[in-house]
Design a protein around this motif. Structure first.
Motif, PDB file in Angstrom:
ATOM      1  N   PRO A   1      37.480  57.188  37.539  1.00 40.51           N
ATOM      2  CA  PRO A   1      38.547  56.448  38.247  1.00 40.51           C
ATOM      3  C   PRO A   1      38.450  54.969  37.928  1.00 40.51           C
ATOM      4  CG  PRO A   1      36.782  57.004  39.770  1.00 40.51           C
ATOM      5  CD  PRO A   1      36.453  57.697  38.475  1.00 40.51           C
ATOM      6  N   PRO A   2      39.467  54.185  38.251  1.00 40.73           N
ATOM      7  CA  PRO A   2      39.421  52.742  38.008  1.00 40.73           C
ATOM      8  C   PRO A   2      38.358  52.060  38.880  1.00 40.73           C
ATOM      9  CG  PRO A   2      41.367  53.332  39.248  1.00 40.73           C
ATOM     10  CD  PRO A   2      40.751  54.618  38.825  1.00 40.73           C
ATOM     11  N   MET A   3      37.929  50.889  38.438  1.00 41.47           N
ATOM     12  CA  MET A   3      36.895  50.132  39.152  1.00 41.47           C
ATOM     13  C   MET A   3      37.378  48.706  39.338  1.00 41.47           C
ATOM     14  SD  MET A   3      33.426  51.429  37.228  1.00 41.47           S
ATOM     15  CE  MET A   3      34.090  50.889  35.653  1.00 41.47           C
ATOM     16  N   PHE A   4      37.173  48.164  40.557  1.00 44.40           N
ATOM     17  CA  PHE A   4      37.521  46.775  40.840  1.00 44.40           C
ATOM     18  C   PHE A   4      36.409  45.866  40.321  1.00 44.40           C
ATOM     19  CE2 PHE A   4      40.415  48.794  43.813  1.00 44.40           C
ATOM     20  CZ  PHE A   4      41.535  47.987  43.733  1.00 44.40           C
ATOM     21  N   ILE A   5      36.810  44.745  39.794  1.00 46.81           N
ATOM     22  CA  ILE A   5      35.888  43.770  39.231  1.00 46.81           C
ATOM     23  C   ILE A   5      35.838  42.561  40.155  1.00 46.81           C
ATOM     24  CG2 ILE A   5      35.289  42.384  37.214  1.00 46.81           C
ATOM     25  CD1 ILE A   5      35.306  45.400  36.746  1.00 46.81           C
ATOM     26  N   GLY A   6      34.592  42.089  40.456  1.00 44.96           N
ATOM     27  CA  GLY A   6      34.447  40.873  41.234  1.00 44.96           C
ATOM     28  C   GLY A   6      34.463  41.067  42.727  1.00 44.96           C
ATOM     29  N   THR A   7      34.230  42.265  43.172  1.00 46.03           N
ATOM     30  CA  THR A   7      34.188  42.508  44.610  1.00 46.03           C
ATOM     31  C   THR A   7      32.918  41.920  45.203  1.00 46.03           C
ATOM     32  OG1 THR A   7      33.131  44.652  44.223  1.00 46.03           O
ATOM     33  CG2 THR A   7      35.527  44.622  44.404  1.00 46.03           C
ATOM     34  N   PRO A   8      32.866  41.604  46.492  1.00 48.47           N
ATOM     35  CA  PRO A   8      33.998  41.655  47.446  1.00 48.47           C
ATOM     36  C   PRO A   8      34.960  40.492  47.226  1.00 48.47           C
ATOM     37  CG  PRO A   8      32.055  40.791  48.519  1.00 48.47           C
ATOM     38  CD  PRO A   8      31.619  41.159  47.136  1.00 48.47           C
ATOM     39  N   TYR A   9      36.187  40.675  47.778  1.00 51.39           N
ATOM     40  CA  TYR A   9      37.236  39.676  47.598  1.00 51.39           C
ATOM     41  C   TYR A   9      37.411  38.894  48.894  1.00 51.39           C
ATOM     42  CZ  TYR A   9      38.506  42.239  43.352  1.00 51.39           C
ATOM     43  OH  TYR A   9      38.491  42.825  42.129  1.00 51.39           O
ATOM     44  N   TYR A  10      37.430  37.545  48.739  1.00 52.70           N
ATOM     45  CA  TYR A  10      37.675  36.649  49.878  1.00 52.70           C
ATOM     46  C   TYR A  10      38.747  35.636  49.472  1.00 52.70           C
ATOM     47  CZ  TYR A  10      33.321  38.501  51.787  1.00 52.70           C
ATOM     48  OH  TYR A  10      32.358  39.335  52.250  1.00 52.70           O
ATOM     49  N   GLY A  11      39.658  35.352  50.409  1.00 56.42           N
ATOM     50  CA  GLY A  11      40.697  34.358  50.187  1.00 56.42           C
ATOM     51  C   GLY A  11      40.882  33.486  51.425  1.00 56.42           C
ATOM     52  N   TYR A  12      41.458  32.279  51.214  1.00 55.25           N
ATOM     53  CA  TYR A  12      41.640  31.328  52.324  1.00 55.25           C
ATOM     54  C   TYR A  12      43.068  30.798  52.292  1.00 55.25           C
ATOM     55  CZ  TYR A  12      36.558  31.475  52.410  1.00 55.25           C
ATOM     56  OH  TYR A  12      35.269  31.909  52.466  1.00 55.25           O
ATOM     57  N   VAL A  13      43.580  30.698  53.498  1.00 53.49           N
ATOM     58  CA  VAL A  13      44.898  30.070  53.691  1.00 53.49           C
ATOM     59  C   VAL A  13      44.679  28.877  54.597  1.00 53.49           C
ATOM     60  CG1 VAL A  13      47.246  30.347  54.575  1.00 53.49           C
ATOM     61  CG2 VAL A  13      46.117  32.254  53.411  1.00 53.49           C
ATOM     62  N   TYR A  14      45.017  27.662  54.072  1.00 59.20           N
ATOM     63  CA  TYR A  14      44.779  26.439  54.831  1.00 59.20           C
ATOM     64  C   TYR A  14      46.064  26.002  55.522  1.00 59.20           C
ATOM     65  CZ  TYR A  14      40.476  26.496  52.198  1.00 59.20           C
ATOM     66  OH  TYR A  14      39.290  26.886  51.671  1.00 59.20           O
ATOM     67  N   GLU A  15      45.917  25.040  56.431  1.00 58.92           N
ATOM     68  CA  GLU A  15      47.036  24.615  57.268  1.00 58.92           C
ATOM     69  C   GLU A  15      48.154  23.966  56.466  1.00 58.92           C
ATOM     70  OE1 GLU A  15      45.671  21.758  60.060  1.00 58.92           O
ATOM     71  OE2 GLU A  15      44.533  20.625  58.591  1.00 58.92           O
ATOM     72  N   ASP A  16      47.846  23.498  55.264  1.00 55.89           N
ATOM     73  CA  ASP A  16      48.899  22.879  54.455  1.00 55.89           C
ATOM     74  C   ASP A  16      49.352  23.782  53.318  1.00 55.89           C
ATOM     75  OD1 ASP A  16      46.555  22.770  53.065  1.00 55.89           O
ATOM     76  OD2 ASP A  16      46.784  20.714  52.335  1.00 55.89           O
ATOM     77  N   THR A  17      48.958  25.057  53.330  1.00 58.94           N
ATOM     78  CA  THR A  17      49.373  25.982  52.275  1.00 58.94           C
ATOM     79  C   THR A  17      50.858  26.314  52.458  1.00 58.94           C
ATOM     80  OG1 THR A  17      47.156  26.946  52.170  1.00 58.94           O
ATOM     81  CG2 THR A  17      48.969  28.233  51.238  1.00 58.94           C
TER      82      THR A  17
END
Length: 865
Positions: free
Chosen positions: A246-262
């Protein structure tokens, strides 16, 4: 009638010859069977490893008339000649190497001839096999393509090797090297390569396997030894990818940020998935399964996740998104899929980077002056540094580290929340070295840890080092080798020694000195390090050519190091060759050389190599001299004194020759000497005494010394015999008659004493000064062994009795004691003479010796032994 009588004998001889020719029978070979080593070579078999030069057969036959026969070997046109034959003996020798794999039968025409008739036979020689061939793999190289889903135990390839030998040497078995580490196995006999039972191939783990196959023959004899040959080859097994991962995710785990001015629509992060089957990968499609709550979306082809609302509309601080990645085949079917979780956090705006402060406010440069090599663990207290981040929470957390030469200092603390006092600690004292770095410069870096902006700031740390005396002077080499000619005057420079001290100022100044047993003749300049000879020093390679001592380099604090100096005094040609005497006298026997010798006291070659030459001789064409050894001999045409008398009128045959000894140095020195050569011939008698007298003719003291020694031995033997007889008669308390003693003693083998006396006379030439005459020569018997058949006559002069006979087997050789006057030669006599004359001759000899010895002592006035 006369005509008929003339032809009648010739006609008769012709008829006889015809009859003889008609009666001649052809020779023939013996037929001795298949395993015979002589005959006509029929059914002969030879192993192909028979060495060239081996006697392999003997042709053997006969002629009915008994005439001698000869043998021959011939070959058909175009055939190789493997054998040669001795025509007379019939010995057949192998002259060409055999190879059964190229030619297993050899046809030879053998012939036998008696000179009139020749019989030829064609024979066939069989070449038998020897294990001289190695297995050979065919159809190489071996490259196999195997799908990764091939079941274990399946056959994937067949390896084939051939061996041109026969029998066990031609049978082949197969096996694998490193069989325990292999995923494969091979059938020993068929060479079929299989996947091991319970083992599977996986393209994602290993795409290629290299299998080393060994083919070994069954062994056989080769030149008397049992030999086994083998060969190896490599099978390359390429594993083909199959869609099974099966396919494999690269670079896990994934984290993202949304800032107040985004802004809405901004990309937050991108997820990446790949097909697990790398050989033939399928395309990937992405989708959000849950957790977005309508606030995020994902690109189905790139995997980019974007926020679709403004940050103030987001109701949660953390969002957990479930992303699906699906494989799509070229036909559009979804074959496999995988999931990954993406965490997106909504945070406030981070707008303050970390800032460094000194005692007087914000500061980005800090300087400190310090001594080199501070103790490890010491704190640089002269640096007053504070760091601060005005943000709150996670935005105020940052890391500190030093950027620059690694492993020298470490900073404490390494992680800061809001504000901290910065401490720099010494970690590697040896690296803080003034001689390497006058100034050490670092960057003090503060970088945020968990903020997307990763704000950072830097401050320069400048450390100025002060020198200490931490180094010892170091020589440019551990030892110095120098050479100086022996004729160098006092005060000559020999070698320059160099040592450096990297410390600064007075600590870097070096002072030199030398010491050691070999330093007496030398001085060293304390500043420059130049070693030179003492003003009064006189070097002499013949006395001492090697000097060895130590040189010391010391700084002002007494730190020092040592180096060893080796000085070789080079030899100069300052000695001439020297003879023992400037005028020498030597006696030359025609046919034997005389030798002169000159010695050159120089220490080395070629200065001490002496060449000899004749400078002057009258007449000149008489002598030759060996240039290297100094041996002087007569010209080859001079073989007798008569030739010499024809050359010169000097009848005493004494030459004065001026000889030069010259060395090979540069410049060359030479010495001459006058050599007086007395030429003589060997006497007709070649006994050891005559040879000795001729050798000592020029040294009469040597002859007198040997004569005195021989006489002393004779007197000692006489006294021992007399003492033995005295003690024997004393033990018996009476003197027994001689006749009675002879009867009671066991028969002893007696010897005849033969005297050879030197007769001195005035010689007609120098070679006849000594003539040895043997009175017993006329008593030789028919066997020419000088054993006389009559009782010997007692000698006229006293001589020591013969030594006791040694037990020996067979005809024991006689022994000889050379003396100045002659030689004593005991011989074995017949048994008939054992009883006659033995006792009387012995007693007469002893009595005569004793009487003469007593007269001699009385004449001298005191006894001598």
């Amino acid at each position: 009638m006369k005509h008929v009588r003339h032809f009648t004998p010739s006609l008769f001889l012709s008829l006889v010859h015809v009859c003889l020719v008609q009666a001649n029978y052809a020779p023939y070979f013996f037929d001795n069977g298949a395993r015979s080593t002589n005959g006509n070579m029929a059914l002969l078999s030879l192993s192909e490893d028979t060495p060239v030069g081996t006697h392999v057969y003997t042709l053997n036959g006969t002629d009915p008339e008994g005439d001698p026969v000869t043998y021959g070997l011939t070959y058909e046109a175009g055939s190789r000649r493997y054998f040669s034959v001795d025509r007379n003996l019939g010995n057949v020798t192998l002259i060409e190497e055999l190879d059964r794999e190229k030619e297993d039968e050899i046809e030879v025409i053998v012939s036998i001839s008696d000179g009139l008739s020749t019989v030829s036979e064609k024979v066939r020689i069989l070449v038998t096999d020897a294990n001289d061939e190695s297995p050979e793999f065919i159809n190489t190289p071996y490259i196999v393509q195997v799908p990764e889903n091939t079941p274990s135990g399946s056959s994937i390839f067949k390896i084939e090797a051939v061996d041109r030998d026969t029998g066990s040497g031609g049978s082949i078995t197969y096996f694998l090297q490193n069989i325990h580490a292999n995923k494969f196995t091979i059938d020993r006999h068929s060479g079929v390569l299989r996947i091991k039972t319970g083992v599977t191939l996986d393209y994602e783990k290993s795409r290629t396997h290299f299998v080393i196959v060994v083919a070994k023959d069954g062994g056989g004899k080769l030149r008397g030894d049992n030999k086994v040959f083998s060969a190896t080859t490599t099978v390359t097994v390429n594993v083909e990818d199959v869609q099974d991962t099966p396919p494999m995710f690269i670079g896990t785990p994934y984290y993202g940020y949304v800032y107040e001015d985004t802004l809405a629509g901004s990309e937050v992060l991108t997820v990446v998935a790949l097909d697990g089957d790398r050989g033939k990968p399928n395309s990937i499609r992405y989708c959000l399964v849950n957790g977005s709550e309508g606030s995020f979306e994902i690109s189905n082809t790139t995997g980019a996740i974007s926020v679709i609302k403004s940050p103030n509309q987001l109701k949660k601080e953390v969002y957990e998104l479930k992303v699906q990645a699906s494989e799509v085949s070229p036909e559009g079917d979804v074959s496999a899929y995988a999931f990954a979780m993406v965490t997106i956090r909504v945070v406030d705006l981070n707008n303050h980077p970390p800032t460094f402060y000194g005692e007087n406010g914000p500061q980005n440069r800090f300087e400190l002056t310090m001594y080199e090599h501070p103790p490890e663990g010491e704190i640089l207290r002269g640096l007053k540094i504070t760091v601060n981040d005005s943000d709150q929470g996670a935005n105020a957390k940052f890391n500190l580290r030093l950027v620059g030469p690694g492993g020298i200092f470490r900073v404490v603390p390494q992680t800061v929340l809001n504000e901290a006092q910065v401490t720099i600690i010494v970690e590697n004292s040896a690296a803080i070295d003034y001689e390497k770095f006058k100034v050490l410069t670092f960057k003090l870096l503060a970088i945020e840890v968990n903020t997307p902006e990763r704000f950072s700031s830097t401050a320069d740390i400048v450390l100025r080092l002060l020198d200490t005396n931490d180094n010892v002077p170091k020589f440019s080499s551990d030892y110095y080798i120098a050479r100086i000619p022996e004729n160098s005057p006092g005060g000559s420079n020999v070698v320059a020694i160099t040592a450096t001290d990297p410390d600064s100022g007075l600590w870097g100044e070096v002072k030199y000195s030398i010491y050691g047993t070999g330093a007496d003749l030398f001085l060293i300049h304390p500043s420059t390090g130049i070693i030179y000879t003492q003003p009064w020093a006189v070097l002499d390679a013949e006395v001492n050519s090697k000097y060895n001592f130590y040189v010391k380099a010391e700084d002002t604090d007494g730190k020092y190091s040592l180096a060893e100096v080796f000085i070789t005094v080079l030899d100069v040609n300052d000695h001439s060759p020297e003879f023992n005497e400037n005028i020498q006298e030597k006696t030359m026997i025609i046919g034997s050389p005389v030798k002169i010798e000159a010695i050159d006291q120089d220490a080395e070659e070629p200065n001490n190599i002496v060449d000899y030459s004749i400078m002057q001789a009258d007449p000149a064409n008489v002598f030759d001299i060996d240039q290297s050894t100094g041996e002087i001999k007569l010209k080859s045409y001079i073989r007798s004194l008569d030739i010499i008398h024809n050359i010169t009128k000097n009848k005493d045959c004494i030459w004065s020759v001026v000889v030069q000894a010259k060395d090979r140095g540069s410049p060359s020195f030479s010495t001459t000497a006058v050599l007086k050569i007395d030429i003589t011939e060997e006497t007709l008698h070649k006994g050891p005494m005559a040879a000795f007298l001729m050798q000592t003719k020029d040294n009469p003291m040597k002859a007198l010394g040997v004569l005195a020694g021989v006489m002393g031995i004779m007197v000692l033997i006489t006294i021992m015999i007399s003492t033995a007889m005295f003690w024997r008669n004393k033990r018996s308390n009476k003197i027994m008659p001689v006749r009675r003693i002879i009867k009671k003693r066991q028969p002893q083998p007696s010897r005849t004493v033969r005297m050879e006396w030197l007769k001195f006379k005035r010689p007609s030439n120098a070679a006849e000064k000594f003539v040895v005459e043997d009175d017993a020569q006329s008593l030789q018997n028919e066997n020419s062994n000088n054993n006389v058949q009559v009782a010997p006559v007692p000698p006229a002069a006293p001589m020591p009795p013969p030594p006791p006979a040694l037990a020996s087997s067979g005809d024991a050789p006689g022994w000889r004691v050379p003396t100045v006057s002659g030689s004593l030669t005991p011989k074995f006599i017949n048994k008939q003479l054992k009883k006659r004359g033995h006792s009387s001759a012995h007693n007469a000899l002893v009595s005569e010796l004793k009487m003469r010895f007593e007269k001699r002592n009385a004449a001298i006035g005191e006894p001598h032994i």
